[in-house]
Write an enzyme that holds these catalytic residues in place. Sequence first.
Site, PDB file in Angstrom:
ATOM      1  CD  GLU A 181      -2.933  -1.224   0.173  1.00  0.00           C
ATOM      2  OE1 GLU A 181      -3.023  -0.235  -0.577  1.00  0.00           O
ATOM      3  OE2 GLU A 181      -3.674  -2.221   0.064  1.00  0.00           O
TER       4      GLU A 181
ATOM      5  CD  GLU B 225      -3.980   1.977  -3.199  1.00  0.00           C
ATOM      6  OE1 GLU B 225      -4.084   1.192  -2.244  1.00  0.00           O
ATOM      7  OE2 GLU B 225      -4.297   1.680  -4.362  1.00  0.00           O
TER       8      GLU B 225
ATOM      9  CG  HIS C 280      -6.518   0.412   1.132  1.00  0.00           C
ATOM     10  ND1 HIS C 280      -6.548   0.139  -0.207  1.00  0.00           N
ATOM     11  CD2 HIS C 280      -7.775   0.757   1.471  1.00  0.00           C
ATOM     12  CE1 HIS C 280      -7.780   0.308  -0.669  1.00  0.00           C
ATOM     13  NE2 HIS C 280      -8.542   0.689   0.333  1.00  0.00           N
TER      14      HIS C 280
ATOM     15  CD  GLU D 241      -4.730  -0.629  -7.571  1.00  0.00           C
ATOM     16  OE1 GLU D 241      -5.256  -1.420  -6.767  1.00  0.00           O
ATOM     17  OE2 GLU D 241      -4.314   0.498  -7.236  1.00  0.00           O
TER      18      GLU D 241
ATOM     19  CD  GLU E   5      -5.268  -3.485  -3.882  1.00  0.00           C
ATOM     20  OE1 GLU E   5      -4.879  -2.802  -4.836  1.00  0.00           O
ATOM     21  OE2 GLU E   5      -4.965  -3.238  -2.710  1.00  0.00           O
TER      22      GLU E   5
ATOM     23  CG  HIS F 223      -8.130   1.155  -6.328  1.00  0.00           C
ATOM     24  ND1 HIS F 223      -7.310   1.097  -5.233  1.00  0.00           N
ATOM     25  CD2 HIS F 223      -9.231   1.830  -5.921  1.00  0.00           C
ATOM     26  CE1 HIS F 223      -7.885   1.716  -4.212  1.00  0.00           C
ATOM     27  NE2 HIS F 223      -9.053   2.154  -4.614  1.00  0.00           N
TER      28      HIS F 223
END
Lengths: 73, 189
Positions: free
Chosen positions: B35, B64, B67, B135, B165, B168
């Site tokens: 991340e 991110e 995360h 990703e 992910e 994204h």
Amino acid sequence: MNTFRKTYKPFIGPFDPCPPMKVKSYETPPQLYMGFQPYNLPQFPNLQTALKHGTLWPALFAPYENPYRKGGA
Amino acid sequence: MWYYEKKLQYPVRVSKCDVQMAKFLTEQYGGADGELAAALRYLNQRYTVPDKIIGVLNDIGTEELAHLEMIATMVYKLTKDATPDDLKKAGLGAHYANHDKALYFENAGGVPFTATYFTAKGDPIADLYEDIAAEEKARSTYQWLINMTDDTDLIDSLTFLREREIIHSQRFLECVEILKEERDRKKIF
């Protein structure tokens, strides 16, 4: 609908030292198929459910489970 | 600038005392596809991409960081009550010798974080393709992590992160389409 997991049967050699894994798998989540996200895709009924799934749209939700559980892929 | 909201993006619960899992989770904290690498990569790319896609990089780079916080919480919860002996048994003896229980940006093998984990090519297509690959690699890391634990609470949080992910990746794929500028245009070949 596309499947999220694909499987294949690899070659198993006659002299390999370990017991063979007869089926192997890999993931193919939905973004691979969607292209540009269409307008007005249906959403989860409420925010709690959406948060739980990690996305607003069921069409982009891909469940994942350990493929090695329950005796392999 | 950023505004900070003092809560996690998604709840993190850990229900099994599994110190070794903390070591593995570190891969997503300071690993090549982790991340931190993701956040720095996207936030840095914002300056040199076409205006239309700056917002996506800004939003995803920011997420991110959220995360990163979740991973840090997991690692902290799994190690905070461990004795030096527990850490040794979990393969974290070398970490303890250097850092006590402090979190450190390193991968699961203990290799320190480096900026060489990502790049900034300056070519929008090249950079976006790297982002998409990043990703998918992070998605796989989450899968391998899920495969190594039976802690259902931890799996719940990791599954959320894996799904993000996917989203994204979808957004970066759309960025490529935007830059191609062929969307909705009548194509005559």
